[in-house]
Design a protein around this motif. Structure first.
Motif, PDB file in Angstrom:
ATOM      1  N   GLN A 283      51.511 -45.705  33.547  1.00 18.33           N
ATOM      2  CA  GLN A 283      50.103 -45.324  33.693  1.00 18.33           C
ATOM      3  C   GLN A 283      49.719 -44.214  32.717  1.00 18.33           C
ATOM      4  O   GLN A 283      48.549 -44.062  32.371  1.00 18.33           O
ATOM      5  CB  GLN A 283      49.769 -44.951  35.131  1.00 18.33           C
TER       6      GLN A 283
ATOM      7  N   GLN B 119      47.671 -45.664  29.688  1.00 18.78           N
ATOM      8  CA  GLN B 119      46.214 -45.856  29.815  1.00 18.78           C
ATOM      9  C   GLN B 119      45.496 -44.524  29.978  1.00 18.78           C
ATOM     10  O   GLN B 119      44.361 -44.360  29.506  1.00 18.78           O
ATOM     11  CB  GLN B 119      45.887 -46.801  30.972  1.00 18.78           C
TER      12      GLN B 119
ATOM     13  N   HIS C  53      46.679 -51.599  30.582  1.00 17.71           N
ATOM     14  CA  HIS C  53      45.354 -51.380  29.986  1.00 17.71           C
ATOM     15  C   HIS C  53      44.260 -52.264  30.578  1.00 17.71           C
ATOM     16  O   HIS C  53      43.080 -51.942  30.442  1.00 17.71           O
ATOM     17  CB  HIS C  53      45.432 -51.526  28.471  1.00 17.71           C
TER      18      HIS C  53
ATOM     19  N   GLY D 189      44.630 -53.007  33.845  1.00 20.27           N
ATOM     20  CA  GLY D 189      44.857 -52.764  35.268  1.00 20.27           C
ATOM     21  C   GLY D 189      45.966 -53.626  35.828  1.00 20.27           C
ATOM     22  O   GLY D 189      46.683 -54.319  35.106  1.00 20.27           O
TER      23      GLY D 189
ATOM     24  N   GLU E  64      42.543 -46.723  41.181  1.00 20.37           N
ATOM     25  CA  GLU E  64      41.596 -46.481  40.098  1.00 20.37           C
ATOM     26  C   GLU E  64      41.842 -47.384  38.892  1.00 20.37           C
ATOM     27  O   GLU E  64      41.022 -47.454  37.986  1.00 20.37           O
ATOM     28  CB  GLU E  64      41.625 -44.994  39.715  1.00 20.37           C
ATOM     29  N   TYR E  65      42.998 -48.071  38.884  1.00 24.79           N
ATOM     30  CA  TYR E  65      43.184 -49.132  37.885  1.00 24.79           C
ATOM     31  C   TYR E  65      43.592 -50.453  38.554  1.00 24.79           C
ATOM     32  O   TYR E  65      44.185 -51.328  37.932  1.00 24.79           O
ATOM     33  CB  TYR E  65      44.154 -48.718  36.769  1.00 24.79           C
TER      34      TYR E  65
ATOM     35  N   HIS F  20      42.701 -53.963  39.554  1.00 26.91           N
ATOM     36  CA  HIS F  20      41.770 -54.929  38.971  1.00 26.91           C
ATOM     37  C   HIS F  20      41.960 -56.254  39.690  1.00 26.91           C
ATOM     38  O   HIS F  20      42.908 -56.994  39.416  1.00 26.91           O
ATOM     39  CB  HIS F  20      42.043 -55.054  37.473  1.00 26.91           C
TER      40      HIS F  20
ATOM     41  N   SER G 298      35.106 -49.452  40.450  1.00 24.66           N
ATOM     42  CA  SER G 298      36.269 -48.810  39.847  1.00 24.66           C
ATOM     43  C   SER G 298      35.812 -47.559  39.101  1.00 24.66           C
ATOM     44  O   SER G 298      35.032 -47.644  38.147  1.00 24.66           O
ATOM     45  CB  SER G 298      36.964 -49.768  38.867  1.00 24.66           C
TER      46      SER G 298
ATOM     47  N   LEU H 122      39.157 -47.254  35.453  1.00 22.82           N
ATOM     48  CA  LEU H 122      39.443 -48.301  34.480  1.00 22.82           C
ATOM     49  C   LEU H 122      38.189 -49.038  34.022  1.00 22.82           C
ATOM     50  O   LEU H 122      38.032 -49.321  32.830  1.00 22.82           O
ATOM     51  CB  LEU H 122      40.450 -49.304  35.053  1.00 22.82           C
TER      52      LEU H 122
ATOM     53  N   ASN I 107      37.172 -49.178  30.071  1.00 17.93           N
ATOM     54  CA  ASN I 107      37.173 -50.527  29.498  1.00 17.93           C
ATOM     55  C   ASN I 107      35.763 -51.073  29.285  1.00 17.93           C
ATOM     56  O   ASN I 107      35.590 -52.265  29.051  1.00 17.93           O
ATOM     57  CB  ASN I 107      37.991 -51.480  30.369  1.00 17.93           C
TER      58      ASN I 107
ATOM     59  N   SER J  47      48.936 -57.304  30.873  1.00 19.01           N
ATOM     60  CA  SER J  47      48.019 -56.163  30.887  1.00 19.01           C
ATOM     61  C   SER J  47      48.457 -55.091  29.887  1.00 19.01           C
ATOM     62  O   SER J  47      47.639 -54.334  29.380  1.00 19.01           O
ATOM     63  CB  SER J  47      47.931 -55.570  32.295  1.00 19.01           C
TER      64      SER J  47
END
Length: 227
Positions: free
Chosen positions: A75, A78, A102, A104, A143-144, A146, A158, A161, A165, A200
């Motif tokens: 992590q 990212q 990157h 998630g 928080e990441y 996805h 979110s 991320l 993104n 990812s």
């Protein structure tokens, strides 16, 4: 679940770099006042606050004034990309992301160290409500998170991320700052059992609406819309 200076991991990497490049200055980022806080913050400190803290540390370090190269693991990859996008001074020259998620994750299979009980709790929490405000504010992995089955929830809720993104609109400054890097190297592990999906790590992800078929970066809207 790691820490800045664990002699078996980040501390070991620091020593390798110092041995390979004599005289180099290496800063291993610590989030908190001690190693226990650093480890706990990797689970429970809002990623946006972590990025702000790192930007402050970098700005105050006279050795980095002319620019620096960054290496992020898992992590951290990212999070350092967010630093590159949000904090252009001092300038990040090159970024190496090792196993960074990157796009998630959609799955939390296991995590290292002595933190298995925390991992079990996080897994249950993510299943129950990753996109609720309380979970987003206080659980880093949410928080990441996805969810390809809930893309609209992800884009809307979110807090980390989806922002870096460019899922809710284009922030031209983010784009300009990231393009200022000389090189952005992304290392993907061929036999990864930690990151789901492993693609990812190269900005690929699940095709929206399902969680079996993955697509590479070049087929994602992030790439086709030049975000």
């Amino acid at each position: 679940g790691d820490s800045c200076c664990n002699p078996q991991s980040m501390g070991y990497i620091k020593k390798i770099v110092e041995k390979k490049i004599p005289g180099i200055y290496v800063l291993s980022l610590k989030i908190g006042s001690n190693l226990i806080q650093d480890m706990e913050n990797s689970f429970f400190m809002n990623a946006n606050d972590q990025v702000r803290e790192v930007c402050s540390q970098l700005a105050k370090d006279p050795q980095l004034r002319g620019g620096y190269n960054a290496m992020g693991f898992s992590q951290g990859g990212q999070f350092l990309r967010a630093v590159a996008q949000r904090c252009p001074s001092p300038p990040m020259l090159n970024l190496i992301s090792v196993g960074g998620q990157h796009q998630g994750v959609y799955g939390f299979p296991r995590c290292p160290g002595e933190s298995s009980h925390i991992c079990d709790w996080i897994r249950k929490t993510l299943d129950l409500g990753a996109y609720t405000p309380a979970v987003q504010e206080h659980l880093v992995q949410a928080e990441y998170w996805h969810d390809p089955l809930k893309e609209e929830d992800y884009r809307k809720n979110s807090i980390f991320l989806a922002d870096i993104n460019q899922e809710r609109g284009i922030n031209g400054t983010y784009k300009k700052n990231l393009m200022a890097l000389k090189k952005f190297v992304m290392v993907k592990f061929l036999n990864d059992t930690m990151v789901d999906p492993p693609i990812s790590e190269w900005f690929g992800f699940y095709k929206p609406g399902q969680a079996q078929e993955t697509i590479p970066l070049q087929e994602t809207s992030l790439y086709t819309e030049v975000r």
